[in-house]
Each structure stands twice: as C-alpha cells, then as structure tokens.
Design a protein around this motif. Sequence first.
Motif, PDB file in Angstrom:
ATOM      1  N   ARG A 220       1.122  -1.105  -0.030  1.00  0.00           N
ATOM      2  CA  ARG A 220      -0.032   0.105  -0.053  1.00  0.00           C
ATOM      3  C   ARG A 220       0.824   1.299   0.129  1.00  0.00           C
ATOM      4  NH1 ARG A 220      -4.698  -1.625   4.176  1.00  0.00           N
ATOM      5  NH2 ARG A 220      -4.777  -3.959   3.569  1.00  0.00           N
ATOM      6  N   SER A 221       0.371   2.141  -0.700  1.00  0.00           N
ATOM      7  CA  SER A 221       1.122   3.484  -0.924  1.00  0.00           C
ATOM      8  C   SER A 221       1.184   4.393   0.401  1.00  0.00           C
ATOM      9  CB  SER A 221       0.736   4.370  -1.971  1.00  0.00           C
ATOM     10  OG  SER A 221       1.243   5.530  -1.869  1.00  0.00           O
ATOM     11  N   ASP A 222       2.003   3.829   1.416  1.00  0.00           N
ATOM     12  CA  ASP A 222       1.986   4.461   2.844  1.00  0.00           C
ATOM     13  C   ASP A 222       3.353   4.486   3.439  1.00  0.00           C
ATOM     14  OD1 ASP A 222       0.483   5.595   4.951  1.00  0.00           O
ATOM     15  OD2 ASP A 222      -0.922   3.721   5.201  1.00  0.00           O
ATOM     16  N   SER A 223       3.749   5.226   4.257  1.00  0.00           N
ATOM     17  CA  SER A 223       5.155   5.161   4.840  1.00  0.00           C
ATOM     18  C   SER A 223       5.284   6.073   6.004  1.00  0.00           C
ATOM     19  CB  SER A 223       6.211   5.464   3.702  1.00  0.00           C
ATOM     20  OG  SER A 223       7.331   5.130   4.462  1.00  0.00           O
ATOM     21  N   ASP A 224       5.322   5.606   7.030  1.00  0.00           N
ATOM     22  CA  ASP A 224       5.710   6.225   8.360  1.00  0.00           C
ATOM     23  C   ASP A 224       6.116   5.230   9.297  1.00  0.00           C
ATOM     24  OD1 ASP A 224       3.630   5.250   9.594  1.00  0.00           O
ATOM     25  OD2 ASP A 224       2.268   6.702   8.785  1.00  0.00           O
TER      26      ASP A 224
ATOM     27  N   LEU B  43       9.182  -0.224  12.749  1.00  0.00           N
ATOM     28  CA  LEU B  43       8.605  -1.173  11.694  1.00  0.00           C
ATOM     29  C   LEU B  43       9.568  -0.997  10.336  1.00  0.00           C
ATOM     30  CD1 LEU B  43       6.673  -3.229  10.417  1.00  0.00           C
ATOM     31  CD2 LEU B  43       5.488  -1.318   9.414  1.00  0.00           C
ATOM     32  N   ARG B  44      10.120   0.239  10.249  1.00  0.00           N
ATOM     33  CA  ARG B  44      10.809   0.275   9.041  1.00  0.00           C
ATOM     34  C   ARG B  44      12.299  -0.273   8.817  1.00  0.00           C
ATOM     35  NH1 ARG B  44       9.937   6.851   9.186  1.00  0.00           N
ATOM     36  NH2 ARG B  44      10.368   6.092  11.408  1.00  0.00           N
ATOM     37  N   ALA B  45      12.973  -0.602  10.285  1.00  0.00           N
ATOM     38  CA  ALA B  45      13.931  -1.269  10.447  1.00  0.00           C
ATOM     39  C   ALA B  45      13.762  -2.706   9.839  1.00  0.00           C
ATOM     40  CB  ALA B  45      14.371  -1.450  11.797  1.00  0.00           C
ATOM     41  N   PHE B  46      12.722  -3.434   9.877  1.00  0.00           N
ATOM     42  CA  PHE B  46      12.574  -4.566   9.293  1.00  0.00           C
ATOM     43  C   PHE B  46      13.094  -4.591   7.885  1.00  0.00           C
ATOM     44  CE2 PHE B  46       9.357  -7.233  11.573  1.00  0.00           C
ATOM     45  CZ  PHE B  46       9.403  -6.555  12.909  1.00  0.00           C
TER      46      PHE B  46
ATOM     47  N   THR C 255       5.069   3.470  11.595  1.00  0.00           N
ATOM     48  CA  THR C 255       4.281   2.381  11.671  1.00  0.00           C
ATOM     49  C   THR C 255       3.598   1.380  10.481  1.00  0.00           C
ATOM     50  OG1 THR C 255       2.147   3.332  12.298  1.00  0.00           O
ATOM     51  CG2 THR C 255       3.495   2.777  14.207  1.00  0.00           C
ATOM     52  N   HIS C 256       4.122   2.435   9.058  1.00  0.00           N
ATOM     53  CA  HIS C 256       3.553   1.893   8.136  1.00  0.00           C
ATOM     54  C   HIS C 256       4.845   2.091   6.939  1.00  0.00           C
ATOM     55  CE1 HIS C 256      -0.207   3.335   9.745  1.00  0.00           C
ATOM     56  NE2 HIS C 256      -0.640   2.274   9.410  1.00  0.00           N
ATOM     57  N   THR C 257       4.869   0.669   6.140  1.00  0.00           N
ATOM     58  CA  THR C 257       5.923   0.380   5.100  1.00  0.00           C
ATOM     59  C   THR C 257       5.043   0.410   3.974  1.00  0.00           C
ATOM     60  OG1 THR C 257       6.410  -1.531   5.781  1.00  0.00           O
ATOM     61  CG2 THR C 257       7.826  -0.181   6.432  1.00  0.00           C
ATOM     62  N   PRO C 258       5.470   0.736   2.815  1.00  0.00           N
ATOM     63  CA  PRO C 258       4.917   0.451   1.385  1.00  0.00           C
ATOM     64  C   PRO C 258       4.608  -0.853   1.033  1.00  0.00           C
ATOM     65  CG  PRO C 258       6.651   1.893   1.082  1.00  0.00           C
ATOM     66  CD  PRO C 258       6.742   1.250   2.533  1.00  0.00           C
ATOM     67  N   MET C 259       5.376  -1.967   1.720  1.00  0.00           N
ATOM     68  CA  MET C 259       5.374  -3.457   1.572  1.00  0.00           C
ATOM     69  C   MET C 259       5.236  -3.893   2.930  1.00  0.00           C
ATOM     70  SD  MET C 259       6.986  -6.255   1.750  1.00  0.00           S
ATOM     71  CE  MET C 259       8.596  -6.039   2.121  1.00  0.00           C
ATOM     72  N   PHE C 260       4.510  -4.719   3.245  1.00  0.00           N
ATOM     73  CA  PHE C 260       4.390  -5.477   4.690  1.00  0.00           C
ATOM     74  C   PHE C 260       3.846  -6.870   4.399  1.00  0.00           C
ATOM     75  CE2 PHE C 260      -0.244  -4.651   5.583  1.00  0.00           C
ATOM     76  CZ  PHE C 260      -0.423  -3.533   4.644  1.00  0.00           C
ATOM     77  N   HIS C 261       3.519  -7.619   5.496  1.00  0.00           N
ATOM     78  CA  HIS C 261       3.184  -8.976   5.285  1.00  0.00           C
ATOM     79  C   HIS C 261       2.001  -9.218   6.204  1.00  0.00           C
ATOM     80  CE1 HIS C 261       7.644  -8.751   4.690  1.00  0.00           C
ATOM     81  NE2 HIS C 261       7.291  -9.721   4.104  1.00  0.00           N
ATOM     82  N   GLN C 262       1.145 -10.072   5.513  1.00  0.00           N
ATOM     83  CA  GLN C 262      -0.070 -10.588   6.171  1.00  0.00           C
ATOM     84  C   GLN C 262      -0.229 -11.963   6.242  1.00  0.00           C
ATOM     85  OE1 GLN C 262      -3.392  -8.663   4.181  1.00  0.00           O
ATOM     86  NE2 GLN C 262      -3.459  -7.003   5.385  1.00  0.00           N
ATOM     87  N   ILE C 263      -1.074 -12.618   7.045  1.00  0.00           N
ATOM     88  CA  ILE C 263      -1.496 -13.920   7.011  1.00  0.00           C
ATOM     89  C   ILE C 263      -2.931 -13.883   6.708  1.00  0.00           C
ATOM     90  CG2 ILE C 263      -1.531 -16.163   8.047  1.00  0.00           C
ATOM     91  CD1 ILE C 263       1.138 -16.061   8.565  1.00  0.00           C
ATOM     92  N   GLU C 264      -3.494 -14.557   5.935  1.00  0.00           N
ATOM     93  CA  GLU C 264      -4.864 -14.780   5.532  1.00  0.00           C
ATOM     94  C   GLU C 264      -5.143 -15.910   6.208  1.00  0.00           C
ATOM     95  OE1 GLU C 264      -5.961 -12.067   4.083  1.00  0.00           O
ATOM     96  OE2 GLU C 264      -8.409 -12.474   4.033  1.00  0.00           O
ATOM     97  N   GLY C 265      -6.485 -16.268   6.583  1.00  0.00           N
ATOM     98  CA  GLY C 265      -6.822 -17.374   7.161  1.00  0.00           C
ATOM     99  C   GLY C 265      -8.475 -17.744   6.500  1.00  0.00           C
ATOM    100  N   LEU C 266      -8.537 -18.694   6.060  1.00  0.00           N
ATOM    101  CA  LEU C 266      -9.939 -18.897   5.631  1.00  0.00           C
ATOM    102  C   LEU C 266     -10.459 -20.413   6.070  1.00  0.00           C
ATOM    103  CD1 LEU C 266     -12.329 -18.256   3.616  1.00  0.00           C
ATOM    104  CD2 LEU C 266     -10.974 -19.131   1.798  1.00  0.00           C
ATOM    105  N   VAL C 267     -11.419 -20.547   6.423  1.00  0.00           N
ATOM    106  CA  VAL C 267     -12.141 -21.689   6.720  1.00  0.00           C
ATOM    107  C   VAL C 267     -13.810 -22.181   6.055  1.00  0.00           C
ATOM    108  CG1 VAL C 267     -13.109 -23.321   8.641  1.00  0.00           C
ATOM    109  CG2 VAL C 267     -11.055 -22.272   8.870  1.00  0.00           C
ATOM    110  N   ILE C 268     -14.013 -22.845   5.170  1.00  0.00           N
ATOM    111  CA  ILE C 268     -15.135 -22.777   4.510  1.00  0.00           C
ATOM    112  C   ILE C 268     -15.730 -24.458   4.625  1.00  0.00           C
ATOM    113  CG2 ILE C 268     -16.300 -23.209   2.176  1.00  0.00           C
ATOM    114  CD1 ILE C 268     -15.496 -20.178   2.928  1.00  0.00           C
TER     115      ILE C 268
END
Length: 376
Positions: free
Chosen positions: A211-215, A344-347, A217-230
């Motif tokens: 996302r186009s975002d940077s400060d 977060l940016r140090a990541f 606590t926000h970096t333009p690239m970050f990581h998520q984990i999605e969970g899905l149960v059907i």
Amino acid sequence: MSDIDLMQGELLEAVASASDGVALESVRVAALGKQGSVSALLKTLGQMSPEQRQVEGPRIHALREAVSGALAERKAAFESAALDARLAAETVDLTLPAPETPRGSIHPVSQVMDEMAEIFADLGFAVATGPEIEDDWHNFTALNMPESHPARAMHDTFYFPDKSVAEDGGTREMLLRTHTSPVQIRAMIAAVKQDPGGAPIRLIAPGRVYRSDSDATHTPMFHQIEGLVIDRDIHLGHLKWTLETFVKAYFERDDIVLRLRPSYFPFTEPSVEVDVGYANEGGRRVVGGSGDAPGHAWMELLGSGMVNRKVIAAAGLDPDEWQGFAFGVGVDRLAMLKYGMNDLRAFFDGDLRWLAHYGFSAFDTPTLSGGVGTPA
Ligand code: PHE
C-alpha cells in the motif's frame, strides 16, 4: 689417465661444488647442452672408424651417464634441502581457531510466518499462496468491492500502467495486491475446480502486500497472513476459538484475553475486529490479561468475520450450503510485539547489524512441541 677420465673428474668436481640450482644448471649446460663439452665428444663418434667407435663409444656414453646421474642427484639434494627449509620456516599452528565463517540469520518476519504456519498446521490448516501482482477482480471485485466502492480508495493501491486481458475477454486493472484476501478467492475457485460441489477449505495464506503508505508504523510493503475456513455449519464461535488458540500458542501464554468488536469489511458479514489485552511494562507492550484490568489496555490485532455470502457466490460456491470465516493479520506487528522491536521500518532496511541482533539461527527451527525458536 685418459682425456675422458680427466674430463669426468673435472665435471663431477664441478657438480659437487655447485653451490645452488643456478650454478648447477650452468654446469649442466656447459657439459650436456648443445654446445657442451660432452655433447661435442658425442659428435666426434660420427667421424670415427667402426673399430675406433667400438672402443670410444661406450666410454663416451659412460661419461655422459656419469655426469647426468651426478647432476640429477645433486639437483634432488638441492630440492629436498629447499623443502626442508620451507617446512622449518612455515610452521602450521593447528591449535589456532579457524577464521569464523559468516552465518546468515532468519529474518524475524520469516521466523514468525514459520511459527504461524506451524501453529495452524497443528489445527489442520494448509498453506496457500497467490500472486503479488494481482488483478482488480481478485483483489477487489470478487471480495464485494465493485469498481465504485469507496473501500477501494481506502487501500492506497499501487496500480500498473497496463491492463491485462481476462479469460472472459474483458480487461482488468493490474495492481500490487493490497491484502492477502484475494488468495481466499483463488483458493475457493481452485476447490470448486477440483470438486464441483465445493469442498471444505482450511488454509492460511502468508505473503507480502503493498500500500502506498510510509511512516514509523507503515511501510509500502508489509506482510499479512490470511486465514480461511469454509465448511458446513461454521459460525462465529469457531472463529473466536481458532483465534484464541492461535494467539495463546503464538505468545506462549494462557492468560490471553481477546475482545471482539463489530466492524466493517465488504467481504465479511458480520465483520469483527479482534483486540488483545496487554500490559504496559516499562514502555514495552506485553500481551496478556484483560485490557480492562488495571494497568492494561486493548490493542487492535486483526480483522475478521464470517465470509460474505456474495464472496462465496463470486467464487462459485453455493452460499446456502457453505459458510465460513476469514481473518487477516499483520505479521510484522505480531513479530514486533513478541520480540520487542519498535520501528517497523528497520524490518526492511537490510541493516546487517539489526539482522544479527534480531535474526534467528537457521539451526533452531521452531516446532510446537519443542517450543518456538529463540533469538540467535
Ligand atoms: N483484508 C483485510 C485487511 O487487509 C483483513 C481481513 C481479512 C478482514 C479477512 C476480514 C477478513 O485489512
């Protein structure tokens, strides 16, 4: 004493008194070289009568043998003396420690994704992946965000200049996925393809999002984990139990308290924001306890909800038969919380000193039974 004997005596004397390899080589050239004295003698054999040659031949050859033998012997002596000298001078100290080989480390984000995959694997979840370069149908439309939907604008999306041509012949906007939720759609479509009646699904999808975002606590690239149960008969209680079990295993404590708040995501209905109680200990957030307890507060952890009927239908499943829940959690923030990092940016700076400090040993892979990994 014949001339040949005399010559042999002189040459052997010269070989014996040569002081080094260079002097020895000049003795060899003077005797056996093209213009050498022994070579000259050998040449005289051609002009001799057969009788004379029978007498002189063996003598001259014997001379050559004697001289070249002495030369070889002396040369070998010089070489072994040189080797002895080197061995004496260049001692190898086997007690010295070997120079250290640089060891890489596992980035905290990779470590945390592994830990999460491990925890969810124990709950029967498979790991799925999807492309980071997505089209707007998977990233938005199929997730109940049609073209004019205001939620699209909230995502600060990175778009590509060129559109792609979809299977139906229409064009699709191409973008960097803004969340891992498009993997929900891809997984459901794949499940329908495999079994037209649909199939129970239980998966997590870790990965990078943009996302186009940077400060701080926000970096333009970050990581998520999605969970899905059907599955059939899935309800909100399953979501709550699954998240509670996960958060307890991840933080390795039993006193985790979650708070579920009503929220809004276009792709879940109802939508639930999940907070976790924490204590402020010396400026550090330590997860555990109720957020309402003294000295405690609530922190937003993730977004989740029951998968919207429209999303289930868009993926080709019958929403009257199948229900499910989904959640999306920020991996980077979970890593910061567990391992005490604050920027977060140090990541993503790639600073080797930071990685050496916060990275994990590759030889210390996490397992649920053996406890999760320890910092390197
Ligand atoms: N995709 C949402 C986000 O990035 C999180 C989410 C996932 C919410 C799944 C509900 C269900 O904010």
